[in-house]
Write a protein that holds these residues in place. Structure first.
Motif, PDB file in Angstrom:
ATOM      1  N   VAL A  91       0.834  -1.202   0.000  1.00  0.00           N
ATOM      2  CA  VAL A  91       0.000   0.000   0.000  1.00  0.00           C
ATOM      3  C   VAL A  91       0.870   1.253   0.000  1.00  0.00           C
ATOM      4  O   VAL A  91       0.583   2.214  -0.722  1.00  0.00           O
ATOM      5  N   ILE A  92       1.936   1.250   0.783  1.00  0.00           N
ATOM      6  CA  ILE A  92       2.875   2.382   0.770  1.00  0.00           C
ATOM      7  C   ILE A  92       3.402   2.595  -0.648  1.00  0.00           C
ATOM      8  O   ILE A  92       3.432   3.721  -1.157  1.00  0.00           O
ATOM      9  N   GLN A  93       3.810   1.516  -1.290  1.00  0.00           N
ATOM     10  CA  GLN A  93       4.352   1.586  -2.655  1.00  0.00           C
ATOM     11  C   GLN A  93       3.330   2.196  -3.617  1.00  0.00           C
ATOM     12  O   GLN A  93       3.673   3.052  -4.429  1.00  0.00           O
ATOM     13  N   GLU A  94       2.083   1.768  -3.536  1.00  0.00           N
ATOM     14  CA  GLU A  94       1.059   2.263  -4.458  1.00  0.00           C
ATOM     15  C   GLU A  94       0.755   3.739  -4.210  1.00  0.00           C
ATOM     16  O   GLU A  94       0.574   4.501  -5.161  1.00  0.00           O
ATOM     17  N   ILE A  95       0.710   4.146  -2.952  1.00  0.00           N
ATOM     18  CA  ILE A  95       0.458   5.554  -2.638  1.00  0.00           C
ATOM     19  C   ILE A  95       1.605   6.422  -3.152  1.00  0.00           C
ATOM     20  O   ILE A  95       1.382   7.473  -3.767  1.00  0.00           O
ATOM     21  N   TRP A 146     -10.091  11.169  -7.101  1.00  0.00           N
ATOM     22  CA  TRP A 146     -10.953  10.122  -6.510  1.00  0.00           C
ATOM     23  C   TRP A 146     -10.178   8.818  -6.357  1.00  0.00           C
ATOM     24  O   TRP A 146     -10.307   8.130  -5.334  1.00  0.00           O
ATOM     25  N   ALA A 147      -9.387   8.464  -7.338  1.00  0.00           N
ATOM     26  CA  ALA A 147      -8.573   7.246  -7.240  1.00  0.00           C
ATOM     27  C   ALA A 147      -7.571   7.366  -6.097  1.00  0.00           C
ATOM     28  O   ALA A 147      -7.336   6.398  -5.360  1.00  0.00           O
ATOM     29  N   SER A 148      -6.998   8.548  -5.940  1.00  0.00           N
ATOM     30  CA  SER A 148      -6.042   8.768  -4.845  1.00  0.00           C
ATOM     31  C   SER A 148      -6.729   8.661  -3.489  1.00  0.00           C
ATOM     32  O   SER A 148      -6.155   8.132  -2.528  1.00  0.00           O
ATOM     33  N   ALA A 187      -6.010   6.360  -0.212  1.00  0.00           N
ATOM     34  CA  ALA A 187      -5.968   6.840   1.169  1.00  0.00           C
ATOM     35  C   ALA A 187      -6.836   5.944   2.049  1.00  0.00           C
ATOM     36  O   ALA A 187      -6.467   5.620   3.184  1.00  0.00           O
ATOM     37  N   GLY A 188      -7.975   5.507   1.522  1.00  0.00           N
ATOM     38  CA  GLY A 188      -8.814   4.555   2.252  1.00  0.00           C
ATOM     39  C   GLY A 188      -8.094   3.238   2.470  1.00  0.00           C
ATOM     40  O   GLY A 188      -8.177   2.645   3.559  1.00  0.00           O
ATOM     41  N   ALA A 189      -7.376   2.775   1.465  1.00  0.00           N
ATOM     42  CA  ALA A 189      -6.595   1.537   1.609  1.00  0.00           C
ATOM     43  C   ALA A 189      -5.557   1.696   2.710  1.00  0.00           C
ATOM     44  O   ALA A 189      -5.351   0.789   3.528  1.00  0.00           O
ATOM     45  N   ALA A 190      -4.907   2.850   2.761  1.00  0.00           N
ATOM     46  CA  ALA A 190      -3.913   3.100   3.806  1.00  0.00           C
ATOM     47  C   ALA A 190      -4.568   3.099   5.180  1.00  0.00           C
ATOM     48  O   ALA A 190      -4.030   2.534   6.136  1.00  0.00           O
ATOM     49  N   PHE A 191      -5.735   3.708   5.276  1.00  0.00           N
ATOM     50  CA  PHE A 191      -6.439   3.722   6.553  1.00  0.00           C
ATOM     51  C   PHE A 191      -6.682   2.293   7.047  1.00  0.00           C
ATOM     52  O   PHE A 191      -6.380   1.961   8.195  1.00  0.00           O
ATOM     53  N   PHE A 192      -7.232   1.458   6.195  1.00  0.00           N
ATOM     54  CA  PHE A 192      -7.543   0.096   6.614  1.00  0.00           C
ATOM     55  C   PHE A 192      -6.285  -0.730   6.889  1.00  0.00           C
ATOM     56  O   PHE A 192      -6.261  -1.578   7.773  1.00  0.00           O
ATOM     57  N   MET A 193      -5.226  -0.474   6.154  1.00  0.00           N
ATOM     58  CA  MET A 193      -4.003  -1.245   6.328  1.00  0.00           C
ATOM     59  C   MET A 193      -3.255  -0.872   7.609  1.00  0.00           C
ATOM     60  O   MET A 193      -2.590  -1.701   8.195  1.00  0.00           O
ATOM     61  N   PHE A 194      -3.394   0.380   8.038  1.00  0.00           N
ATOM     62  CA  PHE A 194      -2.615   0.865   9.181  1.00  0.00           C
ATOM     63  C   PHE A 194      -3.470   1.166  10.429  1.00  0.00           C
ATOM     64  O   PHE A 194      -2.926   1.572  11.445  1.00  0.00           O
ATOM     65  N   ARG A 195      -4.762   0.937  10.389  1.00  0.00           N
ATOM     66  CA  ARG A 195      -5.618   1.370  11.499  1.00  0.00           C
ATOM     67  C   ARG A 195      -5.402   0.605  12.800  1.00  0.00           C
ATOM     68  O   ARG A 195      -5.714   1.114  13.857  1.00  0.00           O
TER      69      ARG A 195
END
Length: 113
Positions: free
Chosen positions: A68-72, A96-98, A102-110
């Protein structure tokens, strides 16, 4: 030290983005085989940063978190590349894609405590 892998991934993304898309501006009139070889040469430097960044990063992040870090980072570097190097405008769809990333990062790091 936790941010060193992230910094290395940023730099690897600069090389990756140029290797994948820079030829559309700089080598448009060159033979495709030559452009492939040039892109491979640029990508070599990407791998020289990405592989150690992932190895170091695995000590701090899970494999899904690293992805996820890589994709962001890839989206951020790509946005800057589009705007400043390729002189292209980004659309609202890119935003919107970005935000989805950000949502993916939230779920991955929450659940990091």
């Amino acid at each position: 030290m936790r941010f060193l892998p992230v910094l290395m991934l940023v730099m690897s993304n600069v090389f990756m983005t140029y290797a994948w898309y820079g030829h559309l501006k700089d080598f448009r009139a060159r033979p495709l085989l030559l452009v492939i070889l040039i892109s491979w040469g640029v990508a070599f430097f990407e791998y020289c940063l990405q592989v150690p960044a992932n190895r170091l990063g695995a000590g701090y992040f899970s494999l899904p978190q690293l992805k996820v870090i890589q994709e962001i980072l890839a989206m951020g570097v790509f946005a800057l590349f589009c705007i400043f190097y390729m002189r292209e405008k980004l659309t609202w769809d890119f935003l919107w894609a970005s935000l989805c990333l950000a949502g993916a990062a939230f779920f991955m790091f929450r659940n990091i405590g």
